[in-house]
Write a protein that holds these residues in place. Structure first.
Motif, PDB file in Angstrom:
ATOM      1  N   CYS A  90       0.762   2.263   7.614  1.00 34.95           N
ATOM      2  CA  CYS A  90      -0.572   2.504   7.076  1.00 34.95           C
ATOM      3  C   CYS A  90      -1.602   1.502   7.599  1.00 34.95           C
ATOM      4  CB  CYS A  90      -0.526   2.504   5.562  1.00 34.95           C
ATOM      5  SG  CYS A  90      -0.048   0.931   4.837  1.00 34.95           S
ATOM      6  N   GLY A  91      -1.189   0.432   8.309  1.00 37.52           N
ATOM      7  CA  GLY A  91      -2.145  -0.500   8.888  1.00 37.52           C
ATOM      8  C   GLY A  91      -2.758  -1.467   7.895  1.00 37.52           C
ATOM      9  N   TYR A  92      -2.154  -1.609   6.723  1.00 41.20           N
ATOM     10  CA  TYR A  92      -2.705  -2.495   5.704  1.00 41.20           C
ATOM     11  C   TYR A  92      -2.081  -3.879   5.779  1.00 41.20           C
ATOM     12  CZ  TYR A  92      -5.653   0.651   3.019  1.00 41.20           C
ATOM     13  OH  TYR A  92      -6.663   1.467   2.612  1.00 41.20           O
ATOM     14  N   TYR A  93      -2.884  -4.878   5.509  1.00 42.15           N
ATOM     15  CA  TYR A  93      -2.385  -6.245   5.370  1.00 42.15           C
ATOM     16  C   TYR A  93      -3.237  -6.974   4.340  1.00 42.15           C
ATOM     17  CZ  TYR A  93      -0.556 -10.821   6.417  1.00 42.15           C
ATOM     18  OH  TYR A  93       0.053 -12.049   6.316  1.00 42.15           O
ATOM     19  N   GLY A  94      -2.601  -7.555   3.342  1.00 43.75           N
ATOM     20  CA  GLY A  94      -3.319  -8.292   2.300  1.00 43.75           C
ATOM     21  C   GLY A  94      -4.258  -7.413   1.512  1.00 43.75           C
ATOM     22  N   GLY A  95      -3.893  -6.122   1.283  1.00 39.69           N
ATOM     23  CA  GLY A  95      -4.703  -5.222   0.473  1.00 39.69           C
ATOM     24  C   GLY A  95      -5.870  -4.589   1.204  1.00 39.69           C
ATOM     25  N   MET A 114       7.683  -5.809   8.127  1.00 39.03           N
ATOM     26  CA  MET A 114       7.944  -7.195   8.517  1.00 39.03           C
ATOM     27  C   MET A 114       6.928  -8.107   7.828  1.00 39.03           C
ATOM     28  SD  MET A 114      10.365  -7.286  11.004  1.00 39.03           S
ATOM     29  CE  MET A 114      10.000  -8.500  12.253  1.00 39.03           C
ATOM     30  N   PRO A 115       7.377  -9.247   7.265  1.00 42.18           N
ATOM     31  CA  PRO A 115       6.435 -10.152   6.622  1.00 42.18           C
ATOM     32  C   PRO A 115       5.463 -10.778   7.626  1.00 42.18           C
ATOM     33  CG  PRO A 115       8.654 -11.095   6.642  1.00 42.18           C
ATOM     34  CD  PRO A 115       8.778  -9.698   7.136  1.00 42.18           C
ATOM     35  N   HIS A 116       4.265 -11.070   7.202  1.00 44.58           N
ATOM     36  CA  HIS A 116       3.199 -11.709   7.993  1.00 44.58           C
ATOM     37  C   HIS A 116       2.660 -10.802   9.087  1.00 44.58           C
ATOM     38  CE1 HIS A 116       4.140 -15.371   5.874  1.00 44.58           C
ATOM     39  NE2 HIS A 116       5.404 -15.237   6.236  1.00 44.58           N
ATOM     40  N   LEU A 117       2.969  -9.502   9.033  1.00 45.97           N
ATOM     41  CA  LEU A 117       2.428  -8.547  10.006  1.00 45.97           C
ATOM     42  C   LEU A 117       1.789  -7.387   9.251  1.00 45.97           C
ATOM     43  CD1 LEU A 117       5.345  -8.280  12.594  1.00 45.97           C
ATOM     44  CD2 LEU A 117       3.218  -9.530  12.868  1.00 45.97           C
ATOM     45  N   HIS A 160       0.818  -1.218   0.000  1.00 46.85           N
ATOM     46  CA  HIS A 160       0.000   0.000   0.000  1.00 46.85           C
ATOM     47  C   HIS A 160       0.849   1.264   0.000  1.00 46.85           C
ATOM     48  CE1 HIS A 160      -2.933   2.934   1.781  1.00 46.85           C
ATOM     49  NE2 HIS A 160      -3.604   2.469   0.761  1.00 46.85           N
ATOM     50  N   CYS A 161       1.824   1.365   0.931  1.00 51.85           N
ATOM     51  CA  CYS A 161       2.606   2.601   1.032  1.00 51.85           C
ATOM     52  C   CYS A 161       4.055   2.411   0.573  1.00 51.85           C
ATOM     53  CB  CYS A 161       2.563   3.151   2.453  1.00 51.85           C
ATOM     54  SG  CYS A 161       3.373   2.121   3.679  1.00 51.85           S
TER      55      CYS A 161
END
Ligand SMILES: [Zn+2]
Length: 72
Positions: A46-51, A38-41, A32-33
């Motif tokens: 921006c607080g995004y994970y997996g889109g 860190m991977p898997h976090l 996103h940004c």
């Protein structure tokens, strides 16, 4: 503490400690940004994970400021 039963040689110590080296930290880019993350976090910035946005970063920041307002 345990008492060593037998002398361990330099070679034995070396072989045992050959697995103890630290590895460099692994970062991936945020989708996103684009900041390192860190991977898997969820992304710290921006607080995004997996889109998707999974953490409201602004609300969390406000809460943190409120919490530390009384101190210091
Ligand atoms: Zn991000």
């Amino acid at each position: 503490m345990g008492v060593p039963r037998a002398h361990s040689t330099r070679g034995q110590k070396g072989r045992r400690r050959s697995h103890l080296a630290m590895k460099p930290m692994v970062f991936s880019k945020c989708s996103h940004c684009g900041k390192p993350q860190m991977p898997h976090l969820a992304c710290k910035f921006c607080g995004y994970y997996g889109g998707k946005e999974v953490v409201n970063v602004l609300a969390r920041e406000l809460k943190r400021k409120e919490k530390h307002h009384g101190k210091k």
